[in-house]
Design an enzyme around this catalytic site. Structure first.
Site, PDB file in Angstrom:
ATOM      1  N   SER A  30      20.745  28.176  12.782  1.00 25.43           N
ATOM      2  CA  SER A  30      19.332  27.287  12.590  1.00 25.43           C
ATOM      3  C   SER A  30      18.472  28.398  12.559  1.00 25.43           C
ATOM      4  CB  SER A  30      19.171  26.386  13.862  1.00 25.43           C
ATOM      5  OG  SER A  30      18.074  25.464  13.432  1.00 25.43           O
ATOM      6  N   ASN A  31      17.028  27.897  12.686  1.00 30.31           N
ATOM      7  CA  ASN A  31      16.035  29.045  12.513  1.00 30.31           C
ATOM      8  C   ASN A  31      14.785  28.361  13.434  1.00 30.31           C
ATOM      9  OD1 ASN A  31      14.014  27.237  10.859  1.00 30.31           O
ATOM     10  ND2 ASN A  31      15.714  27.237   9.488  1.00 30.31           N
ATOM     11  N   ARG A  32      13.748  29.309  13.574  1.00 34.04           N
ATOM     12  CA  ARG A  32      12.652  28.882  14.437  1.00 34.04           C
ATOM     13  C   ARG A  32      11.502  28.086  13.802  1.00 34.04           C
ATOM     14  NH1 ARG A  32      10.146  34.572  15.036  1.00 34.04           N
ATOM     15  NH2 ARG A  32       8.486  33.268  15.894  1.00 34.04           N
ATOM     16  N   SER A  33      11.785  27.250  12.760  1.00 33.88           N
ATOM     17  CA  SER A  33      10.805  26.165  12.609  1.00 33.88           C
ATOM     18  C   SER A  33      10.799  25.406  13.581  1.00 33.88           C
ATOM     19  CB  SER A  33      11.406  25.551  11.371  1.00 33.88           C
ATOM     20  OG  SER A  33      10.611  24.341  10.855  1.00 33.88           O
ATOM     21  N   ALA A  97      12.440  24.060   6.834  1.00 38.52           N
ATOM     22  CA  ALA A  97      12.911  25.456   6.737  1.00 38.52           C
ATOM     23  C   ALA A  97      14.874  25.149   6.591  1.00 38.52           C
ATOM     24  CB  ALA A  97      12.773  26.353   7.909  1.00 38.52           C
TER      25      ALA A  97
END
Ligand code: CTP
Length: 273
Positions: A30-33, A97
């Site tokens: 996943s990502n930091r959004s 994102a």
């Protein structure tokens, strides 16, 4: 002010937050959004009386009251949810994102450690934004570009490559952009740009929605809103001027067959009447 906002009668679809791509039953990519920008845009569009559908990846934000929520997990889920409801949308804003790649196959059992290194094969996820922009009756399509360098150049590239109507570019890095409460943005469209200084995401969202609502190619769709926009003073003086110029251009296109617009833009204008 129900029914008097600049987006009254318009349907706005927004994606927000990260996606999660499973590696095995307990791990994911996943990502930091945080979803804050997308949620702020949904609130801002709702405040302008739009019908708002918010397609959200996993975030820890409360659903904005009055917004229709679609909760999704993966890029594929988000792609399907978007196309389920994009049919009669007027505006699409891709603030999510979305993962560019997902594991080629999701293991059904937890992966056990073994060697000193390991690798996971990744495959491309569908590009939701590009797929919406490519629809024959595409809504006014707005993308985001999160960049760590060459922000304007990369953003303009995405505007062109993905055939978007507008792109909102942010600088991201350790100290800005993701998971913060404020943000700056440079917005580009085919023949213009506007820069917004760093401000609260809620305030930035209000300004971005005001810009999207009066965006030149969308202008015929807001003819009925001009009067209320002027009366409620929701757009600035320079925007009113732009609005009137564009209205004049639309009338020339339609009545005199005079055209300074592309085919794609003209199709959209015709759809509005
Ligand atoms: N986007 C999307 N679906 C994807 C990937 C991105 O809808 N599978 C949207 C995002 O919501 C955002 C924009 O596309 O509006 C970002 O464009 P993209 O080219 O994906 O940016 P990056 O991921 O930063 O791409 P790159 O790594 O090539 O710079």
């Amino acid at each position: 002010s129900k029914g008097e906002g600049v987006l009254a009668g318009r349907k706005v679809v927004i994606t927000a937050g990260p996606t999660r791509e499973a590696i095995d039953p307990v791990r994911y990519i996943s990502n930091r959004s945080s979803g804050k920008m997308g949620y702020a845009l949904a609130r801002a569009a709702l405040a302008q009386d739009a019908e708002v559908i918010l397609i959200s990846g996993p975030v820890s934000l409360p659903a904005p009251p009055g917004v229709e929520m679609r909760h999704v997990t993966t890029a594929q889920d988000m792609h399907e949810a978007t196309h389920d409801c994009i049919g009669n949308a007027d505006i699409f804003i891709a603030a999510a994102a979305v993962a560019d790649y997902r594991p080629a196959d999701e293991k059904t059992q937890k992966i056990k450690k073994s060697g000193e290194t390991m690798s996971i094969e990744l495959v491309r996820c569908p590009d939701i934004l590009q797929s919406v922009a490519a629809l024959p009756r595409a809504p006014f399509t707005v993308g985001f570009a999160a960049e760590t360098e060459n922000v304007d150049e990369y953003a303009r590239g995405k505007l062109e490559n993905k055939k978007l109507d507008m792109i909102i570019a942010n600088r991201v890095g350790a100290d800005c952009g993701f998971d913060t409460d404020d943000n700056a943005a440079n917005v580009f469209w085919s023949d213009g740009e506007q820069r917004f200084a760093k401000t609260q995401k809620s305030e930035l969202a209000n300004r971005l929605i005001a810009l999207v609502a009066i965006a030149p190619e969308h202008i015929c769709g807001v003819i009925v809103s001009v009067e209320t926009a002027v009366r409620t003073n929701t757009v600035g003086d320079n925007h009113i001027e732009l609005l009137l110029l564009e209205l004049a251009a639309c009338i020339l296109v339609d009545v005199l067959g005079f055209s300074r617009k592309t085919d794609r833009e003209r199709r959209r204008l015709q759809r509005r009447y």
